[in-house]
Design an enzyme around this catalytic site. Structure first.
Site, PDB file in Angstrom:
ATOM      1  N   ASP A  25       0.872  -1.170   0.000  1.00 14.80           N
ATOM      2  CA  ASP A  25       0.000   0.000   0.000  1.00 14.80           C
ATOM      3  C   ASP A  25       0.911   1.222   0.000  1.00 14.80           C
ATOM      4  OD1 ASP A  25      -1.708   2.094   0.483  1.00 14.80           O
ATOM      5  OD2 ASP A  25      -2.409   1.375   2.446  1.00 14.80           O
ATOM      6  N   LYS A  86       3.168  11.292  -3.287  1.00 15.16           N
ATOM      7  CA  LYS A  86       2.105  10.675  -4.089  1.00 15.16           C
ATOM      8  C   LYS A  86       1.253  11.727  -4.788  1.00 15.16           C
ATOM      9  CE  LYS A  86      -1.385   7.046  -3.522  1.00 15.16           C
ATOM     10  NZ  LYS A  86      -1.953   6.154  -2.499  1.00 15.16           N
ATOM     11  N   GLU A 184      -7.140   0.658  -4.491  1.00 15.90           N
ATOM     12  CA  GLU A 184      -7.144   0.560  -3.029  1.00 15.90           C
ATOM     13  C   GLU A 184      -8.487   0.059  -2.461  1.00 15.90           C
ATOM     14  OE1 GLU A 184      -5.887   4.469  -2.000  1.00 15.90           O
ATOM     15  OE2 GLU A 184      -3.843   4.130  -2.675  1.00 15.90           O
ATOM     16  N   ASP A 206     -13.015   5.444   1.242  1.00 18.03           N
ATOM     17  CA  ASP A 206     -11.594   5.470   1.572  1.00 18.03           C
ATOM     18  C   ASP A 206     -11.112   6.909   1.673  1.00 18.03           C
ATOM     19  OD1 ASP A 206      -8.832   5.448   1.597  1.00 18.03           O
ATOM     20  OD2 ASP A 206      -8.611   3.967   0.012  1.00 18.03           O
TER      21      ASP A 206
END
Lengths: 618, 174
Positions: A25, A86, A184, A206
């Site tokens: 992850d 990211k 994800e 999420d």
């Protein structure tokens, strides 16, 4: 178009040994690595005993640190300590300007792409992410006692092509074999869904550090189907922190902050947010830029700050349900993912919208990595009896620029992947031999509102009168959601040459250059790596063809069988030596020789699949 | 490529969608790239192409309009994407009226029931046309196939209107 190694239910291509696989992850704030051992998925801890590794890289004077060590140095060396990388993945420099003032490190323009200036030179997001991935893979190798055969890396469902490609490039740079990029939320649903074996509609909410995703999945008879995805790639818990920082600044009157002070404010903001999960009030007292700052933040005040952002996520939920053609009451389960879902107001609002109590039994910080580990274990071939099928969709429409700056959609969002669609173009001038094509991703009408993925030129079109040439451009999206393009002139069958220039990405040559240029991979290493890659590929071909011959040798006549066996013997022999080019040639020879055989096997296999199916029904 | 053949189903307009769905899944289970993640480069590439084919075939057979188009293409009738003018005055009048109704929704006193009213009309018209389409395709004569192609073109207009209606509805909600 044929497959040699056809998957038979309950039969593994290589049942002999357990392979090492991990799920990663790669998060905005933290990253984790997990694996399946004795049927159980668990996260892996580094030597310091931590499984949650801050996604932070520090380029120090004499070495590069990743994770906790990098964070420890952050306050003193803010401009060389890279976090939230990211957010910069697959982004153009101009796009990231709004972020620049929030980041304590310096963004620069690397040929249109966003990159970071460090004391160790310019680092692009792919390189920074590769450091994080390599660190996680090292942890896994150490704990598991061997090199990883493959990894599954998760990405936000909302990631566009450029962002996915950048993630894959980072893995390549880190020397990892990527089995699949997995969304994800899908990973999270795998972590929950497979064990409990429930059926129905699942919403995965999420809210991580830097991204928000909402996915609607359907689980039915062992098939995970992503019905729709949506969200916001620039909204997350970090924004809660920033909002608290703003609030703190208002209270303290400190409008201009040094990089170090900004970092202190941010640390305090995070602590306050975490405290407010369990208590109604949180106190703060610290000094920044030689000023004492202290006071109390109440949960109510925090909720006023975070409320509008949470409302924004609920609007996305409504939108994505509409895309899936569902109403909130049709959702059976809501899975909560990401540390920010610990915020009580988030749980309340989500629970209210879906009229159900969200699932929180698996640690929301770990659930994605655990799901990725489960999938990695399946994909690497350790769990052959595994019958779950994961059907994924593209999150954003792919289109082309047409006259007048408008976008024409070629593949609409939420189309099941892999997919390939063709579009025909014609020339508008006599004797035209080249044509420019602009590929876009997004939902809006105007080109400027969509994201530019690539521009390419078709060359070598045979000269014809205007409108005479028919060029068929094929867009193919693979199971990772990555796009490739090919083109052909229909009347002559001439394959038009394509030069793809990614708008916000690196060309294959650039990635190769980075790999060979990086310090860890001196020239010899590079050659060893290429050899190793060909050997692995040779093993796969040997395994597949041998199994195919064993299983379906009846489809071959004696001559064909003899030729194939000879090719296999040669391949097995050169595989033992270290001539990379010879191995490659032997692989290609075997492939060419078995093309027909593969086609026959596939026809047989399709018939069997459908027949078996009829038998099932009776 | 004959999509009906791929699923081993008869090439007819009336199709058992549940059956199609389970055949689709049976093929997916066999060829999905997830089954080939650790396979050779060629097999991985092939699996992507094969699954893309299966997906495309399923997509084209699932929806009645696309299914009709595919069926007509197999019978040698390609429906061009260019807009052809319609000579059917009743159809043209109807289209113009519906378009007017669409435009009036946003200024109407009760947009919700205006949307409902248009939607009902669209649904009803679609139903009638689909029924005619099924009959002409079933007959499968040169003349009837021509007529089916004409019906497909008409249906496209209704689906386009439906899409526009949904956009208006979204705008009103936001």
């Amino acid at each position: 178009m044929a497959l040699l190694q056809i998957a038979e239910p309950g039969q593994s291509a290589a049942p002999h040994h357990h392979k090492l696989a991990a799920g990663i992850d790669l998060g905005t704030t933290n990253s984790l690595v997990a694996t399946v051992r004795s049927g159980q998925a668990s996260t892996l801890s580094n030597v310091a005993g931590n499984d949650m590794i801050p996604s932070v890289v520090r380029y120090g004077p004499d070495r590069t640190d990743v994770g906790q060590q990098a964070v420890a140095a952050a306050a003193a060396d803010a401009s060389n300590t890279i976090f939230s990388i990211k957010r910069l993945m697959g982004k153009g420099y101009a796009e990231t300007l709004p972020l620049a003032e929030l980041l304590p490190y310096q963004l620069i323009d690397q040929g249109g792409l966003a990159a970071v200036a460090t004391r160790d030179g310019v680092k692009n997001p792919v390189e920074v992410s590769a450091e994080i991935l390599a660190t996680l893979a090292d942890t896994a190798s150490q704990v598991l006692g061997g090199e990883l055969n493959g990894v599954v890396i998760t990405v936000p469902a909302y990631f566009d092509d450029a962002q996915r490609q950048a993630t894959k490039d980072a893995a390549k740079l880190a020397g990892l074999n990527v089995l699949r990029l997995l969304n994800e939320p899908t990973a999270a649903a795998l972590a929950y869904g497979l064990d409990s074996g429930q059926e129905g509609i699942i919403a995965v909410y999420d809210l991580g550090g830097g991204t928000f995703d909402i996915s609607i999945l359907r689980l039915k008879r062992g098939v995970f189907e992503v019905l729709a995805t949506g969200g916001d790639s620039a909204l997350g818990g970090d924004d809660f922190d920033q909002a608290i920082v703003g609030w703190l600044q208002q209270k303290s009157g400190q409008q201009q902050l040094s990089h170090t002070a900004r970092r202190q404010y941010l640390t305090v903001a995070r602590k306050l947010k975490e405290q407010l999960t369990d208590s109604p009030n949180a106190d703060y007292a610290f000094s920044a830029d030689e000023q004492q700052v202290s006071g109390t933040l109440s949960r109510g005040e925090f909720e006023q700050l975070a409320g509008p952002m949470i409302k924004k996520t609920i609007r996305s939920c409504r939108q994505v349900l509409r895309d899936a053609g569902l109403t909130p009451d049709e959702v059976a389960n809501v899975v909560m993912v990401g540390g920010s879902t610990r915020v009580p107001l988030v749980r309340t609002e989500v629970g209210q919208f879906f009229a159900t109590k969200p699932l929180t039994s698996i640690d929301p910080d770990k659930v994605v990595a655990l799901g990725a580990a489960i999938q990695a274990n399946v994909l690497v071939g350790n769990k052959a009896e595994h019958e779950t099928l994961l059907l994924d969709v593209i999150p954003l429409s792919l289109g082309l620029e047409t006259m007048g700056g408008l976008t024409e959609k070629v593949i609409p969002r939420n189309t099941v992947i892999p997919v390939s669609r063709a579009q025909e173009f014609t020339t508008f001038k006599d004797g035209q031999t080249a044509m420019a094509i602009h590929v876009l991703q997004g939902e809006r009408e105007l080109v400027e509102d969509c994201r530019s993925l690539a521009r390419f030129e078709l060359r070598g079109i045979p000269p014809m009168p205007a409108g005479g040439a028919h060029i068929r451009v094929t867009f193919q999206v693979d199971a990772d959601g990555l796009l490739s393009v090919s083109a052909e002139e229909k009347s002559t069958g001439v394959a038009a040459g394509i030069q793809v220039k990614p708008s916000y990405g690196l060309t294959d040559e650039q990635v190769a250059g980075m790999i060979s240029g990086s310090m860890q991979h001196a020239r010899q290493d590079m050659q060893r790596r290429l050899l190793r890659e060909q050997q692995v590929e040779a093993d796969r071909v040997l395994e597949a063809v041998t199994a195919a011959v064993q299983h379906d040798g009846a489809l071959l006549d004696a001559d064909e069988l003899a030729d194939i066996n000879a090719a296999l013997a040669t391949l097995a022999e050169v595989r033992q030596q270290d001539d990379t080019a010879a191995i490659k040639a032997a692989i290609e020879h075997t492939n060419t020789l078995t093309d027909d055989f593969a086609a026959r096997r596939m026809d047989k296999s399709i018939r069997q699949a459908l027949q078996g199916h009829k038998v099932d029904e009776v | 490529m004959n999509y009906f053949q791929l699923f081993d189903l008869p090439a007819t307009f009336e199709l058992d969608l549940t059956e199609l769905g389970s055949r689709y899944l049976a093929l997916q289970r066999k060829f999905h790239p997830d089954k080939y993640a650790a396979a050779s480069n060629r097999d991985r590439l092939m699996s992507v192409q094969q699954t893309a084919n299966i997906n495309d075939a399923y997509h084209s057979l699932k929806q009645p309009l696309l299914r009709a188009e595919h069926l007509l293409a197999l019978r040698g009738l390609k429906i061009s994407h260019e807009q052809r003018s319609f000579t059917d005055p009743v159809f043209l009048m109807q289209q113009m009226e519906l378009r007017e109704q669409l435009e009036e929704i946003s200024s109407s006193a009760d947009p919700d029931s205006a949307i409902m009213a248009v939607e009902q009309q669209l649904q009803q018209q679609r139903k009638v046309l689909l029924k005619q389409l099924a009959a002409t395709l079933d007959a499968n004569t040169a003349e009837q196939n021509q007529q089916a192609a004409e019906l497909v073109r008409k249906l496209k207009f209704f689906f386009k209107l439906q899409h526009e209606l949904e956009l208006i509805e979204q705008q009103l909600q936001d």
